[in-house]
Design a protein around this motif. Structure first.
Motif, mmCIF file in Angstrom:
data_model
loop_
_atom_site.group_PDB
_atom_site.id
_atom_site.type_symbol
_atom_site.label_atom_id
_atom_site.label_comp_id
_atom_site.label_asym_id
_atom_site.label_seq_id
_atom_site.Cartn_x
_atom_site.Cartn_y
_atom_site.Cartn_z
ATOM 1 N N VAL A 110 0.207 -8.217 5.958
ATOM 2 C CA VAL A 110 -0.625 -7.744 4.846
ATOM 3 C C VAL A 110 -0.059 -6.460 4.235
ATOM 4 C CG1 VAL A 110 -2.919 -6.926 4.185
ATOM 5 C CG2 VAL A 110 -2.682 -8.960 5.628
ATOM 6 N N MET A 144 -1.138 -13.576 4.953
ATOM 7 C CA MET A 144 -0.908 -13.315 3.526
ATOM 8 C C MET A 144 -1.748 -14.245 2.648
ATOM 9 S SD MET A 144 3.199 -12.722 3.310
ATOM 10 C CE MET A 144 3.932 -11.107 3.587
ATOM 11 N N GLU A 158 -3.530 -13.498 -4.106
ATOM 12 C CA GLU A 158 -2.797 -13.291 -5.354
ATOM 13 C C GLU A 158 -1.290 -13.301 -5.146
ATOM 14 O OE1 GLU A 158 -4.215 -9.050 -4.154
ATOM 15 O OE2 GLU A 158 -4.675 -11.145 -3.685
ATOM 16 N N GLU A 187 -5.573 -13.121 3.185
ATOM 17 C CA GLU A 187 -5.952 -11.759 2.811
ATOM 18 C C GLU A 187 -5.468 -11.340 1.428
ATOM 19 O OE1 GLU A 187 -7.943 -9.926 4.631
ATOM 20 O OE2 GLU A 187 -8.033 -11.346 6.312
ATOM 21 N N ARG A 188 -4.366 -11.934 0.973
ATOM 22 C CA ARG A 188 -3.807 -11.565 -0.322
ATOM 23 C C ARG A 188 -3.467 -12.844 -1.110
ATOM 24 N NH1 ARG A 188 -5.773 -7.730 1.478
ATOM 25 N NH2 ARG A 188 -4.913 -5.606 1.668
ATOM 26 N N ALA A 224 2.728 -7.584 2.120
ATOM 27 C CA ALA A 224 2.234 -8.195 0.887
ATOM 28 C C ALA A 224 1.821 -7.119 -0.107
ATOM 29 C CB ALA A 224 1.058 -9.119 1.193
ATOM 30 N N ASP A 225 1.142 -6.097 0.376
ATOM 31 C CA ASP A 225 0.705 -5.007 -0.500
ATOM 32 C C ASP A 225 1.904 -4.273 -1.108
ATOM 33 O OD1 ASP A 225 -1.972 -5.544 -0.088
ATOM 34 O OD2 ASP A 225 -2.188 -4.077 1.537
ATOM 35 N N PRO A 247 4.813 -10.517 -6.976
ATOM 36 C CA PRO A 247 3.793 -11.178 -6.156
ATOM 37 C C PRO A 247 4.235 -12.515 -5.570
ATOM 38 C CG PRO A 247 3.339 -11.619 -8.452
ATOM 39 C CD PRO A 247 4.574 -10.740 -8.422
ATOM 40 N N LEU A 276 3.259 -6.477 -3.880
ATOM 41 C CA LEU A 276 2.331 -6.450 -5.012
ATOM 42 C C LEU A 276 2.414 -5.119 -5.747
ATOM 43 C CD1 LEU A 276 -0.710 -8.182 -3.286
ATOM 44 C CD2 LEU A 276 0.639 -9.150 -5.168
#
Length: 214
Positions: A25, A55, A61, A58-59, A28-29, A37, A32
Motif C-alpha cells: 500500500v 493494492m 484507483e 486498498e487502492r 501504491a501511494d 497509477p 499514485l
C-alpha cells in the motif's frame, strides 16, 4: 477501452519485485503520488499474491497487474487476488488458453516472429518484447513488428529500458508502453524510500508526455 489501452495511455508500466506485502500500500501511494497509477507486481517473490491483493483492495484507483506469470496456477492466483492483467517473459500456449478461459488479459513474452505468431493465434492484444535491449533493442523490435503492423498488436518492451532511452521505444507506433524496472527498485522498496519512487514515477510521466507531444 481494454486494459491494454489503459496501459498505453500511461506509456510506462512499473515492473516491481516486492518482498513484503506490508509495503504494497505505501508503494501504491508512492506511485499514485507520482502520477503513475499502474503497477506490474512480478511473481518472483512469495509476497506477490498478497501484495496484489492489498493494492487491489486498498487502492482500487491503481491499475495492478501480475508479472512473471509462468503457470496456470499463478494465473488463477493473480486473478483471484485482483490483478487486472498479466504478463510473462515467455510464451506458453497452455497458460495463454487458461488465462483466456478465466478472463485474465495476458501479454506473453516474445523475441521472435514465430513467437509473435503464436501470440496472434491466441488473440493476444499485446506482447512483452523481452529482454528488450539484449534481444536487439529498438532496431530489432522495429523489424520484427513491421510485417505485423496490420494486425494491430501492441508491444511492451521490457529489459534494459530506461528514462534515457525511452524515446527510442515510444517513438514506435506499435509500442504501447514500456516496462519500467527503474521506477520502483527493490532496494528502495525495502528501505521505504517512497519519495524516490514517487520522483521516478513523476519523471517518467513527464518524459512520456514530452515524447508524445513532440
Amino acid at each position: 477501452m481494454s486494459i491494454f489501452d489503459t496501459l498505453s495511455e500511461h506509456g510506462v508500466v512499473p515492473v516491481i519485485a516486492i518482498d513484503d506485502a506490508k509495503q504494497a500500500v505505501p508503494l501504491a501511494d508512492a506511485l499514485l503520488e507520482g502520477g503513475l497509477p499502474v503497477a506490474e507486481i512480478t511473481y518472483r517473490t512469495s509476497a506477490a499474491r498478497d501484495a496484489i491483493a492489498a493494492m487491489a483492495e486498498e487502492r482500487p484507483e491503481l491499475v495492478v497487474g501480475a508479472g512473471t506469470v509462468l503457470t496456470e496456477e499463478q494465473a488463477d492466483s493473480a486473478k483471484a487476488a485482483g490483478a487486472r492483467f498479466a504478463l510473462s517473459p515467455g510464451i506458453d500456449a497452455a497458460v495463454l488458453a487458461h488465462a483466456a478461459s478465466i478472463g485474465l488479459p495476458f501479454a506473453p513474452g516474445i523475441m521472435t516472429p514465430s513467437e509473435l505468431q503464436m501470440a496472434l493465434r491466441h488473440d493476444c492484444k499485446m506482447v512483452k518484447f523481452f529482454p528488450a535491449v539484449p534481444a536487439g533493442g529498438p532496431a530489432m523490435l522495429k523489424n520484427i513488428a513491421a510485417p505485423y503492423a496490420h494486425t494491430g498488436i501492441g508491444f511492451n518492451p521490457t529489459g534494459g529500458v530506461t528514462l534515457a532511452n525511452l524515446a527510442d521505444w515510444l517513438s514506435m507506433p506499435a509500442v504501447r508502453a514500456v516496462g519500467g524496472t527503474w521506477i520502483a527498485k527493490r532496494e528502495d522498496i525495502m528501505a521505504g524510500n517512497w519519495a524516490a519512487i514517487s520522483e521516478n514515477a513523476r519523471a517518467a510521466v513527464a518524459r512520456v508526455k514530452e515524447i508524445r507531444s513532440a
